[in-house]
Design an enzyme around this catalytic site. Structure first.
Site, PDB file in Angstrom:
ATOM      1  CD  GLU A 172     -36.941  54.236 -25.075  1.00  0.00           C
ATOM      2  OE1 GLU A 172     -37.408  54.718 -24.023  1.00  0.00           O
ATOM      3  OE2 GLU A 172     -36.028  54.774 -25.719  1.00  0.00           O
ATOM      4  CE  LYS A 207     -37.195  58.505 -22.048  1.00  0.00           C
ATOM      5  NZ  LYS A 207     -36.961  57.372 -22.984  1.00  0.00           N
ATOM      6  CG  ASP A 209     -44.530  55.400  -6.193  1.00  0.00           C
ATOM      7  OD1 ASP A 209     -44.388  55.941  -7.301  1.00  0.00           O
ATOM      8  OD2 ASP A 209     -45.253  55.866  -5.288  1.00  0.00           O
ATOM      9  CG  HIS A 229     -33.815  53.266 -30.771  1.00  0.00           C
ATOM     10  ND1 HIS A 229     -33.056  54.295 -30.319  1.00  0.00           N
ATOM     11  CD2 HIS A 229     -34.561  52.878 -29.727  1.00  0.00           C
ATOM     12  CE1 HIS A 229     -33.323  54.518 -29.039  1.00  0.00           C
ATOM     13  NE2 HIS A 229     -34.232  53.674 -28.657  1.00  0.00           N
TER      14      HIS A 229
HETATM   15  P1  NAD Z   1     -46.474  49.600   3.554  1.00  0.00           P
HETATM   16  O1  NAD Z   1     -47.104  50.474   4.564  1.00  0.00           O
HETATM   17  O2  NAD Z   1     -47.347  48.731   2.718  1.00  0.00           O
HETATM   18  O3  NAD Z   1     -45.384  48.653   4.264  1.00  0.00           O
HETATM   19  C1  NAD Z   1     -44.427  49.120   5.148  1.00  0.00           C
HETATM   20  C2  NAD Z   1     -44.658  48.500   6.509  1.00  0.00           C
HETATM   21  O4  NAD Z   1     -44.279  47.128   6.467  1.00  0.00           O
HETATM   22  C3  NAD Z   1     -43.788  49.104   7.570  1.00  0.00           C
HETATM   23  O5  NAD Z   1     -44.388  50.279   8.066  1.00  0.00           O
HETATM   24  C4  NAD Z   1     -43.691  47.984   8.600  1.00  0.00           C
HETATM   25  O6  NAD Z   1     -44.734  48.058   9.524  1.00  0.00           O
HETATM   26  C5  NAD Z   1     -43.877  46.704   7.777  1.00  0.00           C
HETATM   27  N1  NAD Z   1     -42.650  45.876   7.636  1.00  0.00           N
HETATM   28  C6  NAD Z   1     -42.580  44.529   7.712  1.00  0.00           C
HETATM   29  N2  NAD Z   1     -41.336  44.096   7.539  1.00  0.00           N
HETATM   30  C7  NAD Z   1     -40.555  45.179   7.341  1.00  0.00           C
HETATM   31  C8  NAD Z   1     -39.163  45.377   7.085  1.00  0.00           C
HETATM   32  N3  NAD Z   1     -38.298  44.359   6.988  1.00  0.00           N
HETATM   33  N4  NAD Z   1     -38.716  46.634   6.859  1.00  0.00           N
HETATM   34  C9  NAD Z   1     -39.566  47.684   6.931  1.00  0.00           C
HETATM   35  N5  NAD Z   1     -40.886  47.553   7.185  1.00  0.00           N
HETATM   36  C10 NAD Z   1     -41.395  46.304   7.386  1.00  0.00           C
HETATM   37  O7  NAD Z   1     -45.590  50.394   2.519  1.00  0.00           O
HETATM   38  P2  NAD Z   1     -44.675  51.674   2.606  1.00  0.00           P
HETATM   39  O8  NAD Z   1     -43.328  51.224   2.147  1.00  0.00           O
HETATM   40  O9  NAD Z   1     -44.765  52.396   3.902  1.00  0.00           O
HETATM   41  O10 NAD Z   1     -45.367  52.606   1.470  1.00  0.00           O
HETATM   42  C11 NAD Z   1     -45.167  52.356   0.112  1.00  0.00           C
HETATM   43  C12 NAD Z   1     -46.408  52.673  -0.681  1.00  0.00           C
HETATM   44  O11 NAD Z   1     -46.840  54.022  -0.429  1.00  0.00           O
HETATM   45  C13 NAD Z   1     -46.170  52.605  -2.152  1.00  0.00           C
HETATM   46  O12 NAD Z   1     -47.178  51.801  -2.724  1.00  0.00           O
HETATM   47  C14 NAD Z   1     -46.295  54.050  -2.634  1.00  0.00           C
HETATM   48  O13 NAD Z   1     -46.773  54.096  -3.960  1.00  0.00           O
HETATM   49  C15 NAD Z   1     -47.263  54.631  -1.654  1.00  0.00           C
HETATM   50  N6  NAD Z   1     -47.289  56.094  -1.454  1.00  0.00           N
HETATM   51  C16 NAD Z   1     -46.320  56.934  -1.949  1.00  0.00           C
HETATM   52  C17 NAD Z   1     -46.368  58.299  -1.699  1.00  0.00           C
HETATM   53  C18 NAD Z   1     -45.259  59.186  -2.210  1.00  0.00           C
HETATM   54  O14 NAD Z   1     -44.290  58.701  -2.751  1.00  0.00           O
HETATM   55  N7  NAD Z   1     -45.325  60.516  -2.045  1.00  0.00           N
HETATM   56  C19 NAD Z   1     -47.406  58.816  -0.911  1.00  0.00           C
HETATM   57  C20 NAD Z   1     -48.363  57.935  -0.417  1.00  0.00           C
HETATM   58  C21 NAD Z   1     -48.289  56.583  -0.667  1.00  0.00           C
END
Ligand code: NAD
Length: 419
Positions: free
Chosen positions: A82, A260, A276, A374
């Site tokens: 945009e 928005k 996300d 715009h």
């Molecule tokens: P992930 O599982 O890839 O990474 C998180 C993991 O990284 C932690 O569980 C931990 O083991 C590790 N880690 C290493 N260093 C860390 C630190 N400093 N702090 C915290 N953790 C650390 O990712 P996530 O963040 O658990 O999940 C994000 C993904 O899930 C996104 O891609 C999202 O799109 C997707 N997702 C979203 C939904 C929703 O929003 N409803 C549902 C399902 C999946």
């Protein structure tokens, strides 16, 4: 060496090469990182990220300038289709700078995982049993993610809610997980799934849903800025701003558009950092309706000197580890440009950017209107649609804007005239 500053006047007038040079110096980018600006996501990486891949899809990456947040200078990468969004954010930040920029605060990074427990005969008794075994349940959750626990995160608390529904009473268990620098969805979902058998055994019920909630209302960020009345054009302009803003407070039709506009900025940064944006959108809008009526995520008032004070408060579930942000090289590059060290810092930039974007939109709406800003990029797009290329684009666009009539048929006529 001169002081690194985000206050760069006329950034928009510079050629792309010069802009890249400035950002490279500001964020100490390597030659390899600098090359990423003109590269695409490689097909093998894309093929690992989603299913049924055919290619990649590019969006413009721009830089918002002038941001000072908690006394630190930031150049903010924004990915959006945009026009005017990046310019508006930069302009709002410039006005905020007059009174010291943005100040933020942030809660701990606590996410909520939900488990839906059905077919329980005695919900009060089941609730007692669950709460009595809180420690064992939290220990089991934490056994799923030693890495997170080692970073100081992990499941910290457990809450039980009893809800009435058309299919009878149900228990909804919330586990509260400190996800540190992650967005946390995978981490929380894994914990939820691990707890299901133990909860069924304890209560004799049946666990149905086990998933994170995107209403991350324990992971709240606030940003605040004072917008100088003189820079805005005087106290009458501040009053006009407040009159415009109030409609978003009382009317969901306006609040939807108002919010928005906030997400114009926020999503751009969420995408740039590989986060996300649907999760952020869902959380923000659900939070905006938390008191029963959908309303503005920002609030404004006048201070005793007649300046405009703006605040934003919203959940920001984002990470700097995990997800796509560490797979996409450009997302890594954007995080380097920001110079962030923690997810908390990133979420504070998100909130400040959302406030800036909202201020810019309401400021324009309550004064000159939104179309003026715009128009020049819109005119360029119309010129391209009319068949202009190279220098013709600017010539046609300028004439369209001057005439105040940005129409495709007129663009075609102008193009014929200059050919
Ligand atoms: P992930 O599982 O890839 O990474 C998180 C993991 O990284 C932690 O569980 C931990 O083991 C590790 N880690 C290493 N260093 C860390 C630190 N400093 N702090 C915290 N953790 C650390 O990712 P996530 O963040 O658990 O999940 C994000 C993904 O899930 C996104 O891609 C999202 O799109 C997707 N997702 C979203 C939904 C929703 O929003 N409803 C549902 C399902 C999946």
């Amino acid at each position: 060496m001169s002081k690194k500053t985000s206050k760069i006047s006329g950034f928009y007038k510079l050629p792309v090469k010069k802009r890249i040079e400035i950002v490279t110096n500001f964020s100490d980018l390597s030659e390899e990182e600098t090359k990423l600006f003109s590269s695409c996501l490689d097909i093998q990486t894309a093929d690992r990220m989603i299913e049924n891949v055919l290619g990649t899809f590019e969006l413009p990456l721009g830089i918002a300038v002038n941001f000072i947040i908690n006394d630190k200078e930031y150049l903010i990468p924004m990915v959006t289709e945009e026009s005017s969004v990046v310019a508006a954010a930069s302009n709002a930040a410039k006005i905020a700078d007059v009174k010291g920029g943005f100040k933020t605060e942030c809660s701990e990074p606590l996410m909520i995982g939900q488990l839906q427990l059905l077919k329980v005969d005695d919900v009060a008794d089941a609730t007692q049993k669950i709460l009595k075994h809180k420690k064992q349940l939290l220990d089991l959750a934490n056994a799923q993610d030693k890495v997170l626990v080692n970073f100081g995160g992990g499941a910290k608390d457990l809450e039980v809610r009893i809800l009435d529904s058309p299919i009878g009473k149900m228990i909804v268990i919330h586990i509260i997980v400190d996800v540190r620098d992650a967005m946390g969805a995978n981490a929380v979902n894994t914990m939820c799934e691990a707890l299901a058998p133990m909860l069924e055994e304890l209560t004799g019920g049946k666990i149905r849903l086990k998933i994170l909630s995107n209403l991350a209302d324990k992971r709240i960020v606030k940003a605040k800025a004072v917008f100088d009345k003189r820079t805005m054009g005087g106290e009458k302009v501040v009053d006009a701003f407040l009159e415009s803003y109030i409609l978003a407070v009382i009317d969901p039709y306006r609040a939807a558009t108002h919010n928005k506009g906030i997400m114009n900025g926020i999503d751009s940064l969420i995408i740039a950092t590989g986060n996300d944006f649907r999760a952020i959108e869902a959380g923000a809008h659900a939070y905006a309706a938390r008191n029963g009526q959908y309303t503005s995520l920002t609030s404004y008032k006048k201070d005793k000197n007649g300046n405009l004070v703006g605040e934003i408060e919203l959940p920001v579930a984002i990470g700097i580890v995990g997800g796509a942000g560490n797979i996409n090289p450009k997302a890594k590059l954007c995080k380097k440009i920001l110079g962030i060290k923690t997810a908390k810092e990133l979420s504070e930039i998100v909130a400040a950017l959302g406030l800036a974007q909202n201020f810019a939109a309401v400021f324009a709406l309550s004064t000159v209107g939104i179309q003026k800003g715009h128009m020049s990029l819109h005119a360029k797009n119309i010129a391209v649609m009319a068949g202009a290329s190279g220098k013709q684009i600017d010539i046609v666009a300028e004439k369209l804007v001057k005439e105040g009539k940005i129409k495709l048929d007129r663009a075609k006529e102008i193009l014929e005239e200059i050919k």
